[in-house]
Design a protein around this motif. Sequence first.
Motif, PDB file in Angstrom:
ATOM      1  N   LEU A   1      30.657  23.220  -7.449  1.00  0.00           N
ATOM      2  CA  LEU A   1      30.947  22.050  -6.608  1.00  0.00           C
ATOM      3  C   LEU A   1      32.315  22.159  -5.948  1.00  0.00           C
ATOM      4  CD1 LEU A   1      29.547  19.125  -8.815  1.00  0.00           C
ATOM      5  CD2 LEU A   1      28.727  19.837  -6.571  1.00  0.00           C
ATOM      6  N   ASP A   2      33.277  22.792  -6.642  1.00  0.00           N
ATOM      7  CA  ASP A   2      34.614  22.942  -6.062  1.00  0.00           C
ATOM      8  C   ASP A   2      34.595  23.802  -4.802  1.00  0.00           C
ATOM      9  OD1 ASP A   2      36.299  23.029  -9.299  1.00  0.00           O
ATOM     10  OD2 ASP A   2      35.767  21.344  -7.990  1.00  0.00           O
ATOM     11  N   LYS A   3      33.576  24.652  -4.643  1.00  0.00           N
ATOM     12  CA  LYS A   3      33.475  25.521  -3.462  1.00  0.00           C
ATOM     13  C   LYS A   3      32.837  24.811  -2.271  1.00  0.00           C
ATOM     14  CE  LYS A   3      33.118  29.684  -6.335  1.00  0.00           C
ATOM     15  NZ  LYS A   3      32.300  30.878  -6.692  1.00  0.00           N
ATOM     16  N   ASN A   4      32.204  23.637  -2.522  1.00  0.00           N
ATOM     17  CA  ASN A   4      31.551  22.894  -1.432  1.00  0.00           C
ATOM     18  C   ASN A   4      32.593  22.172  -0.583  1.00  0.00           C
ATOM     19  OD1 ASN A   4      29.108  23.733  -2.414  1.00  0.00           O
ATOM     20  ND2 ASN A   4      28.677  21.825  -3.515  1.00  0.00           N
TER      21      ASN A   4
ATOM     22  N   ASP B   1      32.241  14.448  -3.876  1.00  0.00           N
ATOM     23  CA  ASP B   1      32.983  13.673  -4.884  1.00  0.00           C
ATOM     24  C   ASP B   1      32.032  12.924  -5.808  1.00  0.00           C
ATOM     25  OD1 ASP B   1      35.656  12.777  -2.571  1.00  0.00           O
ATOM     26  OD2 ASP B   1      35.339  14.561  -3.827  1.00  0.00           O
ATOM     27  N   THR B   2      30.943  12.396  -5.240  1.00  0.00           N
ATOM     28  CA  THR B   2      29.979  11.668  -6.067  1.00  0.00           C
ATOM     29  C   THR B   2      29.307  12.601  -7.067  1.00  0.00           C
ATOM     30  OG1 THR B   2      29.575  10.127  -4.258  1.00  0.00           O
ATOM     31  CG2 THR B   2      27.952  10.178  -6.032  1.00  0.00           C
ATOM     32  N   LEU B   3      28.887  13.773  -6.592  1.00  0.00           N
ATOM     33  CA  LEU B   3      28.253  14.745  -7.492  1.00  0.00           C
ATOM     34  C   LEU B   3      29.242  15.243  -8.551  1.00  0.00           C
ATOM     35  CD1 LEU B   3      26.155  16.868  -4.959  1.00  0.00           C
ATOM     36  CD2 LEU B   3      25.277  15.321  -6.715  1.00  0.00           C
ATOM     37  N   ARG B   4      30.481  15.454  -8.107  1.00  0.00           N
ATOM     38  CA  ARG B   4      31.490  15.934  -9.067  1.00  0.00           C
ATOM     39  C   ARG B   4      31.763  14.865 -10.130  1.00  0.00           C
ATOM     40  NH1 ARG B   4      37.147  17.071  -9.676  1.00  0.00           N
ATOM     41  NH2 ARG B   4      37.402  19.213 -10.443  1.00  0.00           N
ATOM     42  N   TYR B   5      31.786  13.593  -9.721  1.00  0.00           N
ATOM     43  CA  TYR B   5      31.983  12.501 -10.687  1.00  0.00           C
ATOM     44  C   TYR B   5      30.854  12.494 -11.723  1.00  0.00           C
ATOM     45  CZ  TYR B   5      31.660   7.800 -12.587  1.00  0.00           C
ATOM     46  OH  TYR B   5      31.539   6.735 -13.440  1.00  0.00           O
ATOM     47  N   GLN B   6      29.605  12.615 -11.252  1.00  0.00           N
ATOM     48  CA  GLN B   6      28.465  12.587 -12.169  1.00  0.00           C
ATOM     49  C   GLN B   6      28.514  13.761 -13.148  1.00  0.00           C
ATOM     50  OE1 GLN B   6      26.393  10.177 -12.530  1.00  0.00           O
ATOM     51  NE2 GLN B   6      26.937   8.964 -10.715  1.00  0.00           N
ATOM     52  N   THR B   7      28.935  14.934 -12.635  1.00  0.00           N
ATOM     53  CA  THR B   7      29.004  16.111 -13.511  1.00  0.00           C
ATOM     54  C   THR B   7      30.128  15.963 -14.532  1.00  0.00           C
ATOM     55  OG1 THR B   7      28.209  17.436 -11.630  1.00  0.00           O
ATOM     56  CG2 THR B   7      29.095  18.620 -13.537  1.00  0.00           C
ATOM     57  N   LEU B   8      31.310  15.500 -14.079  1.00  0.00           N
ATOM     58  CA  LEU B   8      32.427  15.262 -15.012  1.00  0.00           C
ATOM     59  C   LEU B   8      32.038  14.243 -16.088  1.00  0.00           C
ATOM     60  CD1 LEU B   8      35.469  15.126 -12.559  1.00  0.00           C
ATOM     61  CD2 LEU B   8      35.103  16.807 -14.370  1.00  0.00           C
TER      62      LEU B   8
END
Length: 646
Positions: free
Chosen positions: A32-35, A42-49
Amino acid sequence: MKKLLLFLCLLAHTGLSQSTQIDSLKRELVLLDKNPSGYARDTLRYQTLKAVMRAYSDVNVDSSMHYNTLMIGLCKGSGLQKELVYAYQYAGYLYQIRGDYHQSIRFHYKALPLAEKLKMHTRIAASHGALAHAYTSLKEYARATKLCKQGLAVLSHYPDAVIQLSILNVLGVIYREQSQLLNALKINQTMYNLAQSKHNVWYEAHGLHAIGLVYKDMGDLPKALDYHKKALVLARKTGSIELEGNILLNTTDLYARQHQWKQALAYCMQAKQMAIQVKNSSIVAEADEKLYKIFKQTSQPDKALEAHERFVFLRDSLSKDKNQQRIETLQAQYDNVQKTNALLAQKNKYQQLAQTRNGLFLGIAATLLLALLLFWNNRRLQAKNVEINQQRALLESARKQLADINRTLEIRVDDRTKDLVKANRELIQKNEEIKGALFKGQTIERKRVALELHDNLSSLLSAVNMSIQAINPQNLSEPEQSVYRNVRQLIQNAYAEVRNISHNILPAELDREGLATTLTTLVGQLNQNSPLQFSLTITGLQERLPVEIEFNVYSIVLELINNTIKHARATTVGISLFRTDTGINLSVIDDGIGMGHNPNKPGIGLQNIQARLDSLGGILTTVLSAEKGTRILIKIPIETVRFNGD
């Protein structure tokens, strides 16, 4: 080696699947950091975190807190306000798990105003409940009660059964810990009824368990046991090992309180076996602690020692492993930061090379300005050094004064200590004088009573006997002659009894000849007049003992002989008196029927003996033979340490 294998099994994580899930989520974070940045990423990263954080909360709280910090930073930077409320509340939950209740309160108070601003009513109620939980852990019950009521007031307009159940649970704990047991019972019953209506099996089981704990505090152990058993049935349906284990251990405690050790052992073993199967080491440790108490109470010292060793070993090992995990987590975080800093340094290096040329011109001007500043600062530093030296001289003078005061104080403390030691010695000496005077007074009184019995009552009985003898039995009828003979016999018995009592109160021979001679005479008389056969062994009594000890030992031997004659049904009695370096040892052994099944309930005779031993500082031990007879062992000190070895 067996202990080490057990320890390694218990410390294993609950399964490799959880580690696999965490690793997969962490790889998703890297991708996700590469997207491209934006709301979607940010929403996807929040859900993964969030998923990584929750997964780590059951495995490693420190790692969970690390990802929670990343989630809070993401929410702040991306403007995810509703998500930030959840992140703050979860941070408070993690600190609650770690026992840092003040930090937990701080994060929940960050979440509460934000939830109020966004009108997230269920989140508001959840923060109230979590704050109440933290304040309850800090024993601030008034504030915790107020927060619970505020949370329930919000839920009355915006219902949420799960949050309401959690707040009711906290409120029940508050009342129970404050011994408001009727209020606690009412709240826990409400929690159980709500869980039952909402088909929430976990809270149903927990509600029954909480009601049982209240009845335990009320002292109604049978009812508490009934609720625990009902809770156990429901807990097994939830699959919650922690809940089931706690109920089993509390049920063990209830049976132990009722001294039903067999049932207590059965439930405790269930809890331990279940915990071992799922590798829940905390429940295993608590179960071993309770097994130690059960085996100790059931006179199984070997098993008790083994259980206690397991408990201590596992407790210490868990603590060591937890600290090691935290160190490894912090080390990993530090390594990540170092790598990030290295990458940033590499990137900045190229930027700095581009800026170096422009910075050279500014550097020359800055150098000149710096030289002026250094000159000015040097003048100021010299002035400061002078001031510092003055302050240092004042400080040195104050230190010397303080040292003088400390020396004076030490001398005064030593003097006061010596005065106290002297006063204590004088007090001990005075106590000994009082004790001697008291015994002397008692001896004088015993002599007076013995003389009164011998001179007055014995004379009176002799006079009565002489008067009776004046009657001619030939002038009496047969029944009257029988009465006459009985009366004469009773008078003679009374006369003999009075002589024995006056002699036993203070034997003249004891005062003149000492304990060894008096006991020898006593045993000789007993062997002439009693069907029992007495033997006496005296060792090391060439010199007289203190008069107080001689009299009390004689009285104790006499009391034990009387007890044996009256109750033991023995044929032989052995008496042994041995003088040691520090006191005397007395043993009385018979081959009678023993003391029955309640040796811990002494009669009046043994109570009198114990009272005498208490005044002498002695101890009494009763040994029951496996076949028959009783052995009484008594130790009485003579030389004692007075004070500081003097």
